[in-house]
Design an enzyme around this catalytic site. Structure first.
Site, PDB file in Angstrom:
ATOM      1  N   PRO A   9       0.855  -1.182   0.000  1.00  0.00           N
ATOM      2  CA  PRO A   9       0.000   0.000   0.000  1.00  0.00           C
ATOM      3  C   PRO A   9       0.893   1.235   0.000  1.00  0.00           C
ATOM      4  O   PRO A   9       2.070   1.143   0.331  1.00  0.00           O
ATOM      5  CB  PRO A   9      -0.760  -0.118   1.327  1.00  0.00           C
TER       6      PRO A   9
ATOM      7  N   CYS B 125     -10.097   8.599  -9.062  1.00  0.00           N
ATOM      8  CA  CYS B 125      -9.732   8.352 -10.468  1.00  0.00           C
ATOM      9  C   CYS B 125     -10.893   8.626 -11.411  1.00  0.00           C
ATOM     10  O   CYS B 125     -10.683   9.057 -12.542  1.00  0.00           O
ATOM     11  CB  CYS B 125      -9.235   6.920 -10.629  1.00  0.00           C
TER      12      CYS B 125
ATOM     13  N   GLU C  81      -4.682  -0.046 -13.595  1.00  0.00           N
ATOM     14  CA  GLU C  81      -5.796   0.901 -13.463  1.00  0.00           C
ATOM     15  C   GLU C  81      -5.169   2.274 -13.262  1.00  0.00           C
ATOM     16  O   GLU C  81      -4.621   2.553 -12.203  1.00  0.00           O
ATOM     17  CB  GLU C  81      -6.705   0.532 -12.276  1.00  0.00           C
TER      18      GLU C  81
HETATM   19  P1  NAP Z   1       1.904   6.818  -8.756  1.00  0.00           P
HETATM   20  O1  NAP Z   1       2.969   7.811  -8.600  1.00  0.00           O
HETATM   21  O2  NAP Z   1       1.911   5.984  -9.964  1.00  0.00           O
HETATM   22  O3  NAP Z   1       1.955   5.896  -7.435  1.00  0.00           O
HETATM   23  C1  NAP Z   1       0.913   5.029  -7.059  1.00  0.00           C
HETATM   24  C2  NAP Z   1       1.455   4.013  -6.061  1.00  0.00           C
HETATM   25  O4  NAP Z   1       2.256   3.095  -6.776  1.00  0.00           O
HETATM   26  C3  NAP Z   1       2.356   4.637  -5.008  1.00  0.00           C
HETATM   27  O5  NAP Z   1       2.107   4.015  -3.776  1.00  0.00           O
HETATM   28  C4  NAP Z   1       3.758   4.331  -5.501  1.00  0.00           C
HETATM   29  O6  NAP Z   1       4.650   4.168  -4.446  1.00  0.00           O
HETATM   30  C5  NAP Z   1       3.543   3.007  -6.210  1.00  0.00           C
HETATM   31  N1  NAP Z   1       4.471   2.760  -7.298  1.00  0.00           N
HETATM   32  C6  NAP Z   1       4.652   3.493  -8.419  1.00  0.00           C
HETATM   33  N2  NAP Z   1       5.577   2.900  -9.205  1.00  0.00           N
HETATM   34  C7  NAP Z   1       5.976   1.777  -8.572  1.00  0.00           C
HETATM   35  C8  NAP Z   1       6.897   0.743  -8.867  1.00  0.00           C
HETATM   36  N3  NAP Z   1       7.614   0.729  -9.993  1.00  0.00           N
HETATM   37  N4  NAP Z   1       7.047  -0.260  -7.983  1.00  0.00           N
HETATM   38  C9  NAP Z   1       6.345  -0.280  -6.845  1.00  0.00           C
HETATM   39  N5  NAP Z   1       5.464   0.672  -6.499  1.00  0.00           N
HETATM   40  C10 NAP Z   1       5.275   1.690  -7.345  1.00  0.00           C
HETATM   41  O7  NAP Z   1       0.473   7.494  -8.698  1.00  0.00           O
HETATM   42  P2  NAP Z   1      -0.046   8.642  -7.755  1.00  0.00           P
HETATM   43  O8  NAP Z   1       0.134   9.931  -8.422  1.00  0.00           O
HETATM   44  O9  NAP Z   1       0.477   8.492  -6.382  1.00  0.00           O
HETATM   45  O10 NAP Z   1      -1.615   8.238  -7.726  1.00  0.00           O
HETATM   46  C11 NAP Z   1      -2.574   8.937  -8.399  1.00  0.00           C
HETATM   47  C12 NAP Z   1      -2.824   8.344  -9.778  1.00  0.00           C
HETATM   48  O11 NAP Z   1      -3.490   7.095  -9.628  1.00  0.00           O
HETATM   49  C13 NAP Z   1      -3.765   9.212 -10.590  1.00  0.00           C
HETATM   50  O12 NAP Z   1      -3.292   9.305 -11.909  1.00  0.00           O
HETATM   51  C14 NAP Z   1      -5.080   8.455 -10.553  1.00  0.00           C
HETATM   52  O13 NAP Z   1      -5.933   8.720 -11.649  1.00  0.00           O
HETATM   53  C15 NAP Z   1      -4.603   7.032 -10.511  1.00  0.00           C
HETATM   54  N6  NAP Z   1      -5.642   6.128  -9.994  1.00  0.00           N
HETATM   55  C16 NAP Z   1      -6.293   5.324 -10.879  1.00  0.00           C
HETATM   56  C17 NAP Z   1      -7.320   4.488 -10.430  1.00  0.00           C
HETATM   57  C18 NAP Z   1      -8.084   3.608 -11.388  1.00  0.00           C
HETATM   58  O14 NAP Z   1      -8.832   2.762 -10.924  1.00  0.00           O
HETATM   59  N7  NAP Z   1      -7.934   3.759 -12.694  1.00  0.00           N
HETATM   60  C19 NAP Z   1      -7.662   4.477  -9.074  1.00  0.00           C
HETATM   61  C20 NAP Z   1      -6.964   5.308  -8.202  1.00  0.00           C
HETATM   62  C21 NAP Z   1      -5.934   6.136  -8.667  1.00  0.00           C
HETATM   63  P3  NAP Z   1       5.896   5.182  -4.250  1.00  0.00           P
HETATM   64  O15 NAP Z   1       5.311   6.553  -4.375  1.00  0.00           O
HETATM   65  O16 NAP Z   1       6.424   4.842  -2.927  1.00  0.00           O
HETATM   66  O17 NAP Z   1       6.831   4.865  -5.359  1.00  0.00           O
END
Ligand code: NAP
Length: 511
Positions: A176, A282, A248
């Site tokens: 998470p 999202c 997603e």
């Molecule tokens: P993010 O930067 O991609 O990070 C999301 C989560 O993934 C964070 O906890 C991050 O942890 C982890 N993560 C990213 N790359 C990783 C990797 N290579 N290995 C392991 N963990 C990794 O996204 P965000 O900006 O925080 O979240 C918002 C985005 O999520 C928005 O674009 C939103 O639209 C999207 N979202 C989509 C949905 C859907 O159902 N389509 C639902 C909810 C949110 P770290 O930060 O510690 O790296």
């Protein structure tokens, strides 16, 4: 104020490391909890334990798993106050938004508990040769599923994707987001109390940059929710390993208000669609297209309702909108609005941070006169900011709504339901709600959910949401006679017999 949220969580992430990660309260900026951080070695350890435990878990009956899942459902509802406090403390959202997550998890647990037997049971399929081929489709668990979940919906995103993976007989190793790990650990705690064997669902905590490689290396399937940029990297790595992935990702969701819409209902619906969890949802709406005939009246009603929203930090149901969750979200929302205003956008409501309410509050914001040179024209803000546009024909509205590489969610409003549904079908998105903000589609758990294009790959919910965590296997048992000629029959003669048989099957209407 909540009870001390950390005190309600007994589970700890799989971690030997010493330097903790700190989560801070979005409402106050004060430290919330120190979490042990997992090393890549801890992640490997979690996979080893999960893999060992999965063998026994896959051997349980679906009825056993269903009992545990329904007990989890009951515990979530009974102890929802703990979850509501935790979610609010970690994410800064309102209690109303947090309650939607409790509802979502109850619906998801009940649905997969009660649907898994039907979805997983062996299915008879048409055989190659009628009567003579007995063909069955089986579904086996993938093994260990990796779930990476973001911070915006701490309970829905953490538990919602793990539950069907577990129901299908998999073990889960989950990361998470560090900011919202307490809620995820609370869900794990409850699931173990409901009867899930200890090692079947493992949690690790840490930055993707540190444990991401170990998470990718250990699992048999990747369930990722987050930004499109991160999703692309995960997809490349999953491709390298030839494992499946459900991704997603982000969106730039549009609402179309048709000329015959009930203006007051549509304006109230727009508030519900644009500002849940301060726009950090999202499927929330960031672009609004309104028919010329009703544009001005709709804008007046929408602006009035938005300005009347109650903003604040309250551990009760009194507030309409809470805080943003992280300083970087505040920075994105502020910079997108400032950029748009500097280039000529008009602020109809909001448009500024509210440090008087808390360090990360930002007003629900409506912009007009937004043009393609502005960052937020086509980039996701993931905050409480919506741009409003006028259109003159439905074709124009559909073209504008579809002019984005994303394809996550949409919403259409109109009195003529059949017409509105037709417009909905023309939007290039995975889900559309008609005359509702977003919950009608999200809550239709029997139907697939999530995006097209840059919004991702794969679906959660419905049959897809469970079967993606399985390997399909076909067992075809050929009886008596197969495709090779019987002893003593020449191949030419056999080919003529088969040709006659195919023509007969065609004539009889056999599939
Ligand atoms: P993010 O930067 O991609 O990070 C999301 C989560 O993934 C964070 O906890 C991050 O942890 C982890 N993560 C990213 N790359 C990783 C990797 N290579 N290995 C392991 N963990 C990794 O996204 P965000 O900006 O925080 O979240 C918002 C985005 O999520 C928005 O674009 C939103 O639209 C999207 N979202 C989509 C949905 C859907 O159902 N389509 C639902 C909810 C949110 P770290 O930060 O510690 O790296």
């Amino acid at each position: 104020m909540p009870r001390h949220p950390a005190a309600t969580v007994k589970c700890r992430p799989q971690a030997r490391a010493s330097s903790p990660a700190a989560a801070t309260s979005p409402y106050t900026g004060a430290p919330l909890a120190d979490l042990p951080v997992s090393t890549p070695g801890d992640v490997e350890d979690a996979f080893a334990r999960a893999r060992a435990a999965q063998v026994g878990w896959a051997a349980t009956t679906v009825a056993d798993r269903k009992r545990i899942m329904l007990r989890f459902h009951d515990l979530v509802l009974q102890r929802q106050e703990e979850a509501l406090d935790l979610m609010q403390a970690e994410s800064g959202k309102t209690r109303r938004d947090a309650f939607l997550e409790v509802s979502d998890i109850a619906i998801t647990a009940r649905y997969y508990a009660r649907s898994a037997r039907r979805l997983l049971s062996p299915k008879r399929r048409k055989g190659a040769i009628p009567v003579l081929t007995h063909t069955t489709e089986l579904h086996h668990p993938k093994g260990v599923v990796t779930v990476i979940s973001p911070w915006n919906y701490p309970l829905s995103m953490a538990a919602g994707d793990a539950l069907p993976a577990l129901m299908a007989g998999n073990a889960v190793v989950q990361k998470p987001d560090t900011q919202t790990a307490l809620t995820a650990l609370w869900a794990l705690d409850l699931m173990r109390e409901a009867g899930l064997p200890a090692d079947v669902w493992q949690m690790v905590v840490g930055r993707g940059s540190s444990i991401g490689d170990a998470l990718m290396a250990g699992g048999d399937y990747m369930m990722f929710t987050g930004s499109t940029a991160s999703g692309r990297r995960i997809a490349r790595d999953a491709g390298e390993r030839l494992i499946g992935a459900s991704l997603e990702l982000g969106g730039k969701n549009a609402m179309v208000v048709l000329a015959d819409a009930d203006i007051e209902k549509a304006a109230a619906g727009a508030v519900g669609a644009c500002f849940p969890s301060a726009g950090q949802l999202c499927v929330s709406i960031e672009r609004l297209y309104v028919a010329d005939e009703i544009h001005d009246a709709f804008v007046t009603a929408f602006v009035e309702r938005t300005r009347a929203m109650r903003l604040g930090a309250a551990y009760d149901f009194s507030m309409d909108m809470g805080s943003l969750t992280t300083p970087s979200q505040l920075e994105t929302a502020s910079s997108h609005v400032d950029d748009a205003v500097a280039k000529g956008a008009t602020v109809l409501a909001g448009g500024k941070a509210r440090p008087d309410l808390g360090p990360l509050f930002y007003e629900p914001t409506i912009l007009a006169d937004v043009t393609p040179d502005m960052t937020l024209f086509d980039r996701e803000t993931f905050g409480p900011v919506v741009s409003i546009y006028r259109y003159r024909s439905v074709d124009e509205a559909v073209a504008m709504a579809n002019a984005t590489p994303y394809g996550l969610n949409g919403s259409v409003w109109g009195r003529n339901g059949a017409e509105a549904r037709k417009v909905a079908g023309r939007l290039h998105v995975g889900t559309v709600t008609v005359n509702e903000a977003f919950a009608a589609a999200w809550g239709s758990i029997d139907a697939p959910m999530d995006g097209m294009g840059d919004s991702g790959l794969g679906r959660r919910h419905g049959a897809d949401g469970l079967l993606k965590y399985t390997e399909a296997q076909t067992v075809a048992h050929q009886r008596l006679q197969g495709f090779t000629p019987p002893r003593g029959v020449k191949y030419e003669q056999w080919a003529r017999i088969l040709t006659r048989a195919f023509k007969t099957l065609r004539a009889l209407g056999v599939r």
